[in-house]
Design a protein around this motif. Structure first.
Motif, short mmCIF file in Angstrom:
data_model
loop_
_atom_site.label_atom_id
_atom_site.label_comp_id
_atom_site.label_asym_id
_atom_site.label_seq_id
_atom_site.Cartn_x
_atom_site.Cartn_y
_atom_site.Cartn_z
N GLN A 55 0.83 -1.21 0.00
CA GLN A 55 0.00 0.00 0.00
C GLN A 55 0.86 1.26 0.00
OE1 GLN A 55 -2.47 -0.68 3.45
NE2 GLN A 55 -4.08 -1.69 2.25
N VAL A 56 1.95 1.25 0.78
CA VAL A 56 2.85 2.41 0.80
C VAL A 56 3.53 2.59 -0.55
CG1 VAL A 56 4.89 3.41 1.88
CG2 VAL A 56 3.22 2.19 3.28
N LEU A 57 4.01 1.51 -1.14
CA LEU A 57 4.66 1.59 -2.45
C LEU A 57 3.70 2.08 -3.52
CD1 LEU A 57 6.96 -1.56 -2.55
CD2 LEU A 57 7.64 0.83 -2.32
N ASP A 58 2.44 1.67 -3.44
CA ASP A 58 1.44 2.17 -4.38
C ASP A 58 1.27 3.68 -4.24
OD1 ASP A 58 1.01 -0.34 -5.40
OD2 ASP A 58 -0.79 -0.73 -4.22
N GLU A 164 1.37 2.06 12.66
CA GLU A 164 2.13 0.82 12.55
C GLU A 164 3.14 0.87 11.42
OE1 GLU A 164 -0.70 -2.30 12.17
OE2 GLU A 164 -0.98 -2.49 14.34
N VAL A 165 2.88 1.69 10.41
CA VAL A 165 3.76 1.74 9.25
C VAL A 165 4.24 3.17 9.06
CG1 VAL A 165 1.80 2.05 7.70
CG2 VAL A 165 3.97 1.24 6.77
N GLN A 166 5.52 3.33 8.73
CA GLN A 166 6.12 4.65 8.58
C GLN A 166 6.90 4.70 7.27
OE1 GLN A 166 8.99 5.66 11.59
NE2 GLN A 166 9.18 7.80 10.94
N LEU A 167 6.70 5.79 6.52
CA LEU A 167 7.43 6.01 5.27
C LEU A 167 8.52 7.05 5.52
CD1 LEU A 167 7.86 5.90 2.16
CD2 LEU A 167 6.10 7.67 2.00
N VAL A 168 9.75 6.71 5.17
CA VAL A 168 10.88 7.63 5.31
C VAL A 168 11.52 7.82 3.95
CG1 VAL A 168 13.11 8.05 6.39
CG2 VAL A 168 11.29 6.92 7.69
N ILE A 169 11.48 9.06 3.44
CA ILE A 169 12.14 9.41 2.18
C ILE A 169 13.52 9.95 2.52
CG2 ILE A 169 12.08 10.90 0.15
CD1 ILE A 169 9.05 10.81 0.28
N ASP A 170 14.55 9.33 1.98
CA ASP A 170 15.93 9.72 2.26
C ASP A 170 16.37 10.75 1.22
OD1 ASP A 170 18.60 9.97 2.84
OD2 ASP A 170 18.94 7.82 3.09
N HIS A 171 16.57 11.99 1.67
CA HIS A 171 16.94 13.05 0.73
C HIS A 171 18.35 12.85 0.17
CE1 HIS A 171 19.55 15.01 3.76
NE2 HIS A 171 18.60 14.68 4.63
N ARG A 172 19.16 12.03 0.82
CA ARG A 172 20.51 11.78 0.30
C ARG A 172 20.49 10.88 -0.92
NH1 ARG A 172 23.08 9.10 5.40
NH2 ARG A 172 21.24 7.84 4.95
N GLN A 173 19.43 10.10 -1.09
CA GLN A 173 19.34 9.18 -2.21
C GLN A 173 18.24 9.57 -3.20
OE1 GLN A 173 19.15 5.06 -0.88
NE2 GLN A 173 20.10 5.61 1.05
N SER A 174 17.56 10.69 -2.96
CA SER A 174 16.47 11.12 -3.81
C SER A 174 16.85 12.42 -4.52
CB SER A 174 15.20 11.35 -2.98
OG SER A 174 14.87 10.20 -2.22
N TYR A 209 12.98 4.05 2.94
CA TYR A 209 12.58 2.76 3.49
C TYR A 209 11.19 2.86 4.12
CZ TYR A 209 14.05 4.66 8.04
OH TYR A 209 14.18 5.42 9.17
N ILE A 210 10.57 1.71 4.26
CA ILE A 210 9.27 1.59 4.91
C ILE A 210 9.47 0.80 6.20
CG2 ILE A 210 6.91 0.71 4.68
CD1 ILE A 210 7.37 0.86 1.61
#
Length: 232
Positions: A55-58, A164-174, A209-210
């Motif tokens: 669901q997060v990837l979608d 229960e689920v957390q989305l972390v966008i890494d600005h070093r790799q984006s 990562y999720i």
């Protein structure tokens, strides 16, 4: 006399299981049940984790596709504006220096472009995407747009709505990479440093990562967008 002995022998053979045999049987049954129940519970947990990650990837894929659609219909790509924009009291975004001139970049954290129907001479109608850091590794995605004379600054990072689920966008790799943004040379004598013959395109990448109940699942979503307007 013979019949009596035969009855005694038959009585001995009709005896039940011994205590040891019963204990072994019960032990084997309990072991099999524990293994089976454990496997079922583990499968259920794995299914829930897979569903949450899916669901997060979608949501991330939907965000990237929305960005790609707007970028594809835009023009005059310019990047590295992260430290070059301000918001005044009327929520109008002011860029400094001007971002009307196209510019190539590599691994930039921001991208501005002229949206479809925008006016080239008016930099206040630019649409922008910004990957803004919120920590050493985390970031969120901002979208700045002007519709009907009203500037909107919105956080478009997927909202999971769950603890229960957390989305972390890494600005070093984006980030964003712009290739071939300069216009086609008007004549052969034009300075090639300011013109090129490449059709403008943008590479958009979101990585991170999720986190689902302390289980980290890395992800990386990338797409290449080519400007629909022919650069000639």
């Amino acid at each position: 006399m013979k019949n009596t002995k035969h009855k005694i022998l038959n009585t001995k053979f009709k005896q039940g299981f011994t205590l040891v045999e019963v204990m072994i049987s019960v032990g084997l049954f309990v072991t099999v049940m524990l293994v089976g129940v454990g496997a079922v519970l583990n499968t259920n947990v794995t299914h829930k984790r897979t569903l949450a990650v899916r669901q997060v990837l979608d949501s991330v894929n939907f965000l990237v596709e929305d960005m790609a659609r707007n970028i594809r219909l835009g023009s005059n790509y310019n990047c590295d504006i992260l430290s070059e924009y301000t918001e005044d009291v009327s929520s109008t975004v002011v860029y400094s220096p001007t971002i009307e001139e196209p510019d190539d970049c590599t691994e930039a954290l921001s991208l501005a472009f002229e949206p479809m129907g925008g006016v080239y001479a008016d930099e206040t109608d630019q649409m922008s995407y910004i990957i803004e850091a919120t920590g050493p590794e985390s970031a969120f995605v901002k979208k700045i747009s002007k519709v009907g004379g009203v500037t909107t600054i919105r956080d478009v990072t997927p909202n999971l709505g769950s603890n229960e689920v957390q989305l972390v966008i890494d600005h070093r790799q984006s980030g964003f990479t712009v290739i071939g943004s300069y216009p086609y040379p008007p004549d052969p004598s034009a300075d090639p440093a300011f013109f090129d013959t490449l059709q403008p395109r943008v590479i958009v990448r979101l990585s991170g990562y999720i986190d689902y109940k302390n289980n980290r699942v890395p992800f990386s979503v990338q797409t290449t967008v080519t400007q629909r307007l022919i650069d000639s």
